[in-house]
Design an enzyme around this catalytic site. Sequence first.
Site, PDB file in Angstrom:
ATOM      1  N   GLU A   1       0.842  -1.198   0.000  1.00  0.00           N
ATOM      2  CA  GLU A   1       0.000   0.000   0.000  1.00  0.00           C
ATOM      3  C   GLU A   1       0.879   1.250   0.000  1.00  0.00           C
ATOM      4  OE1 GLU A   1      -3.248   2.031   3.112  1.00  0.00           O
ATOM      5  OE2 GLU A   1      -2.540  -0.022   3.399  1.00  0.00           O
TER       6      GLU A   1
ATOM      7  N   GLU B   1      -3.166  10.850   3.428  1.00  0.00           N
ATOM      8  CA  GLU B   1      -4.143  10.598   4.482  1.00  0.00           C
ATOM      9  C   GLU B   1      -4.216  11.889   5.276  1.00  0.00           C
ATOM     10  OE1 GLU B   1      -4.653   6.298   5.850  1.00  0.00           O
ATOM     11  OE2 GLU B   1      -2.495   6.654   6.006  1.00  0.00           O
TER      12      GLU B   1
END
Length: 452
Positions: free
Chosen positions: A227, A232
Amino acid sequence: MHQRALLFSALLTAVRAQQAGTLTEEVHPSLTWQKCTSEGSCTEQSGSVVIDSNWRWTHSVNDSTNCYTGNTWDATLCPDDETCAANCALDGADYESTYGVTTDGDSLTLKFVTGSNVGSRLYLMDTSDEGYQTFNLLDAEFTFDVDVSNLPCGLNGALYFTAMDADGGVSKYPANKAGAKYGTGYCDSQCPRDLKFIDGQANVDGWEPSSNNDNTGIGNHGSCCPEMDIWEANKISTALTPHPCDSSEQTMCEGNDCGGTYSDDRYGGTCDPDGCDFNPYRMGNDSFYGPGKTIDTGSKMTVVTQFITDGSGSLSEIKRYYVQNGNVIANADSNISGVTGNSITTDFCTAQKKAFGDEDIFAEHNGLAGISDAMSSMVLILSLWDDYYASMEWLDSDYPENATATDPGVARGTCDSESGVPATVEGAHPDSSVTFSNIKFGPINSTFSASA
């Protein structure tokens, strides 16, 4: 939450199959983006987005009876993984009215709470609208605009990549009849066990409904893959984080051997659930990102991420720039003693883990080299979510909870520890949203002007 009065019948073509429903037509919202070949030379691509299968209405192939209601499987339709997959279908989505997802040209807006729905996760489809768009990030640059001004503490408007299969797993697992069209095949470095279907089978066996979330639970199986968290963020904090795994492809795990958020042994799996993160606030630079700061989260910004390779073609550095109000702004420098630089490198990650006293799980899974092999074909994911496990404290507050806030690496943002509790943020900020737009991809220095 998805009841329908329509009925239909279907002939089962396999003993085990993850079916596609027909009660609601699946129409993917269009989203354009740009592929660049050199600075100023970009071509518009006609793509679309699809919502993840976990959000979809799952019902009997024979009628509109729910296979899954709240956080519980129907015992008759779903006595085990294989029977459930044969009996149940994923149906089409009403993107705006059910999920709060809207597009306009190159812009995608995700609303937080829409009716009884909370959050969303979407994938970029390719121009054929048959599979996911894949990206080779090595020696490349990915750029997008984002508006986080309506994302308070406790929320995460995320843009990231994982090594999902471009067809949603159909070719590897022929029992999967739904595929990318219905948002199947998700995986990440947490090896999530809350997925309702993995590898063409249901995740019914061992399913335990969540004690604090009326819509979710965890099963015996999880879905793992590398990932790359490009973004974020909310309006208080942001993090850039690569997460390597031992395999460069999606794999299914079982029970606590999955590791990650959903298992008793966080580091017991084949992936690094923590990654090597660059959060400017955590790196000691508390004036860089936030309302009224160097990167002012009250206004839209352009986010540029570069993936630098070494002589062998392996990932060696991840660099970050911002463009706001016509100014190019380099990522914040680390102000942590013993940790230098403003980019993610092997040396940075090693020094950071040591300075913060964190287990170096990143290195145990081969660090940047451990994610490099997967980066030749990754799927773009855009999501908005709140955190039922840690209230997003790892992003925007002090974390771990029992740590001293003044210790290096503990403070990640200025949010109160209670502000991200899901019941609080869902009740106080249901109208929150994030907008991603102007996505560009190409060679290094091709997607933005360094002299902006």
